[in-house]
Design an enzyme around this catalytic site. Structure first.
Site, mmCIF file in Angstrom:
data_model
loop_
_atom_site.group_PDB
_atom_site.id
_atom_site.type_symbol
_atom_site.label_atom_id
_atom_site.label_comp_id
_atom_site.label_asym_id
_atom_site.label_seq_id
_atom_site.Cartn_x
_atom_site.Cartn_y
_atom_site.Cartn_z
ATOM 1 N N LYS A 44 -8.983 1.936 -19.389
ATOM 2 C CA LYS A 44 -9.382 2.140 -20.782
ATOM 3 C C LYS A 44 -8.197 1.850 -21.715
ATOM 4 O O LYS A 44 -7.675 0.754 -21.714
ATOM 5 C CB LYS A 44 -9.947 3.551 -20.936
ATOM 6 N N ARG B 37 0.833 -1.220 0.000
ATOM 7 C CA ARG B 37 0.000 0.000 0.000
ATOM 8 C C ARG B 37 0.858 1.256 0.000
ATOM 9 O O ARG B 37 0.435 2.318 -0.431
ATOM 10 C CB ARG B 37 -0.982 -0.005 1.199
ATOM 11 N N ASP C 35 -8.433 15.253 -16.880
ATOM 12 C CA ASP C 35 -8.609 13.811 -17.043
ATOM 13 C C ASP C 35 -8.349 13.507 -18.522
ATOM 14 O O ASP C 35 -9.124 13.901 -19.391
ATOM 15 C CB ASP C 35 -10.048 13.445 -16.622
ATOM 16 N N TYR D 217 -17.463 12.679 -16.732
ATOM 17 C CA TYR D 217 -17.854 11.265 -16.590
ATOM 18 C C TYR D 217 -18.847 11.167 -15.413
ATOM 19 O O TYR D 217 -18.670 11.841 -14.384
ATOM 20 C CB TYR D 217 -16.607 10.400 -16.381
HETATM 21 C C1 3LM Z 1 -17.263 4.794 -19.192
HETATM 22 N N1 3LM Z 1 -15.656 5.602 -17.635
HETATM 23 O O1 3LM Z 1 -17.793 3.841 -19.767
HETATM 24 P P1 3LM Z 1 -12.705 3.711 -13.568
HETATM 25 N N2 3LM Z 1 -12.565 9.249 -16.060
HETATM 26 C C2 3LM Z 1 -13.151 9.018 -17.251
HETATM 27 C C3 3LM Z 1 -13.874 7.840 -17.450
HETATM 28 O O2 3LM Z 1 -14.435 7.638 -18.640
HETATM 29 C C4 3LM Z 1 -13.990 6.900 -16.395
HETATM 30 C C5 3LM Z 1 -13.362 7.186 -15.176
HETATM 31 C C6 3LM Z 1 -12.647 8.360 -15.043
HETATM 32 C C7 3LM Z 1 -16.525 4.602 -17.925
HETATM 33 C C8 3LM Z 1 -16.685 3.535 -17.085
HETATM 34 S S1 3LM Z 1 -19.295 3.438 -16.375
HETATM 35 C C9 3LM Z 1 -19.874 2.547 -15.030
HETATM 36 C C10 3LM Z 1 -17.819 2.644 -16.953
HETATM 37 C C11 3LM Z 1 -13.030 10.026 -18.328
HETATM 38 C C12 3LM Z 1 -14.775 5.649 -16.538
HETATM 39 C C13 3LM Z 1 -13.410 6.225 -14.033
HETATM 40 O O3 3LM Z 1 -12.842 3.949 -12.105
HETATM 41 O O4 3LM Z 1 -11.390 3.039 -13.910
HETATM 42 O O5 3LM Z 1 -13.914 3.050 -14.140
HETATM 43 O O6 3LM Z 1 -12.560 5.145 -14.277
HETATM 44 O O7 3LM Z 1 -17.326 5.956 -19.650
#
Ligand code: 3LM
Length: 402
Positions: free
Chosen positions: A207, A57, A182, A110
């Site tokens: 992603k 951690r 972001d 998001y």
């Molecule tokens: C999506 N997005 O399908 P995680 N910042 C951006 C994002 O697109 C996302 C995050 C942060 C999607 C996830 S929706 C339930 C699925 C621009 C995530 C957050 O915590 O790694 O999912 O990222 O658009």
């Protein structure tokens, strides 16, 4: 050597350490804790007087390799890996803002970032104003004496609006605010916000960075003291730590990032052009199209337009849903940046966290459909879209004839 690497080389080599056994591929340090030779060594590591791992951690060699690679690619002093993109977003907001501080962020974010800023931060006494970053005078007007930070995505999830990041960075500098971008939709291969003056860059590594749809992860790239605050306040004390195995999978995925981004962008461009010319489609949102208001930033701010696009159909809600359900090769799933092409309905899925009025204010329509162009042969993707659109264009041709 490191600073002279091209990005295509850096995604493979940056931050690698020579492995004592000579293994080409870095090992996975799959260990929760690390053994000290003696008490003095352990105490010195805890006191920060000696470097070396303590407990995963607090830092892990495999995660550290991913962090060095990302810092190099984004042009930051360092990076901190997190267990998810949301852990990375919340690490920045909760680690760097305090009760009484004010945050300005874009109206469209998001969905979970939106609920974090609009529902969670106020619980901790952090005030938030959401403004359309297309209007920088409105952003300037929202600044208060307590404002500490600007936060935005560019391109925005889900409708791909693009903002002038150099202008945002200049405004932040002038008002002595921390700017945070972001960069998930672009990756450092297509856009390097720090080179435009942005202070902190974060990603959902779930992603494109990983690219294979099998990991949830995040990362924050920053400089100087901010890194220590993120490690100490957000990682150590809040604890959303990235697993070494997941870091290793991302390192493996990143070796093909340059090749994958090329194909994602090519496929998305082809799909966007096809959809724009289709009679059943009323609007396509993709920065690679000349019709996109942010198209002029292509080539300067963005190396390419990315792999995500969105569309509106000449159809009502039921017809739009039926179109999505007819797709065969596009999987109906949230997320993006995977080898498989994906389709989803932001209003009821990724952005369902929005109140209806806020969602409309953010420009997310009830029938907006988001596509993530995968790595398939684009002819197959076009054929799938064509068959799913066919019943709609038949009905519009019929209407025209009547
Ligand atoms: C999506 N997005 O399908 P995680 N910042 C951006 C994002 O697109 C996302 C995050 C942060 C999607 C996830 S929706 C339930 C699925 C621009 C995530 C957050 O915590 O790694 O999912 O990222 O658009």
């Amino acid at each position: 050597m490191a600073s002279k690497m091209h990005p295509e080389t850096a995604v493979i080599h940056a931050g690698r350490l020579r492995e004592p056994q000579g293994s080409l591929v870095s090992p996975i340090y799959q260990s929760a804790t690390f053994v000290f030779d003696d008490v003095q060594t352990g105490s010195a590591r805890f006191a920060g007087e000696q470097s070396g791992p303590i407990y995963t951690r607090l830092g892990n060699p495999t995660v550290a390799e991913f962090e060095r690679r990302m810092a190099h690619l984004e042009g930051a002093d360092g990076a901190v890996g997190f267990a998810s993109g949301m852990a990375a977003v919340s690490a920045v907001l909760l680690g760097l803002l305090s009760s009484g501080d004010h945050l300005i962020c874009n109206t469209c974010l998001y969905g979970c970032t939106h609920s974090l800023v609009s529902e969670q931060l106020p619980r901790f006494g952090i005030e938030v104003t959401q403004v359309d970053f297309a209007d920088l005078e409105a952003v300037r007007a929202a600044i208060r004496p307590s404002t500490k930070m600007l936060l935005l995505e560019s391109p925005v999830n889900p409708h791909l609006a693009v903002y002038d990041l150099a202008a945002v960075a200049a405004l932040a500098r002038e008002a002595q605010l921390v700017s945070v971008v972001d960069n998930t939709f672009m990756t450092p291969l297509l856009q390097r916000p720090k080179s435009l003056g942005i202070d902190i860059v974060l990603h959902s590594a779930t992603k494109y960075l990983n690219g294979h749809g099998d990991v949830i992860a995040g990362v924050v790239c920053a400089d100087g003291d901010t890194l220590e605050l993120l490690r100490h306040r957000s990682l150590k004390d809040i604890g959303g730590v990235l697993s070494p195995h997941d870091a290793w999978l991302i390192l493996r995925g990143m070796k093909t990032l340059a090749l994958r981004m090329e194909r994602h962008c090519l496929n998305a461009q082809t799909l966007a052009e096809f959809l724009e010319s289709h009679p059943a489609v009323t609007r396509v949102y993709y920065p690679g199209l000349e019709s996109h208001p942010g198209h002029h930033l292509l080539g300067s701010q963005m190396g390419a337009a990315g792999g995500v696009l969105a569309l509106e159909l000449d159809a009502d809600f039921e017809q739009a849903v039926a179109f999505v359900n007819r797709l065969k090769l596009f999987s109906i799933a949230v997320s993006l940046g995977d080898a498989e092409s994906l389709v989803q309905h932001p209003a009821s899925m990724t952005h369902a966290t929005y109140q209806v009025e806020d969602r409309h204010r953010a420009g997310i329509g009830d029938t907006l459909i988001r596509l993530s162009a995968g790595l398939e042969n684009v002819a197959d993707l076009l054929a799938d879209l064509r068959q799913a659109l066919a019943p709609l264009s038949q009905s519009s041709t019929l209407e025209e004839a009547l």
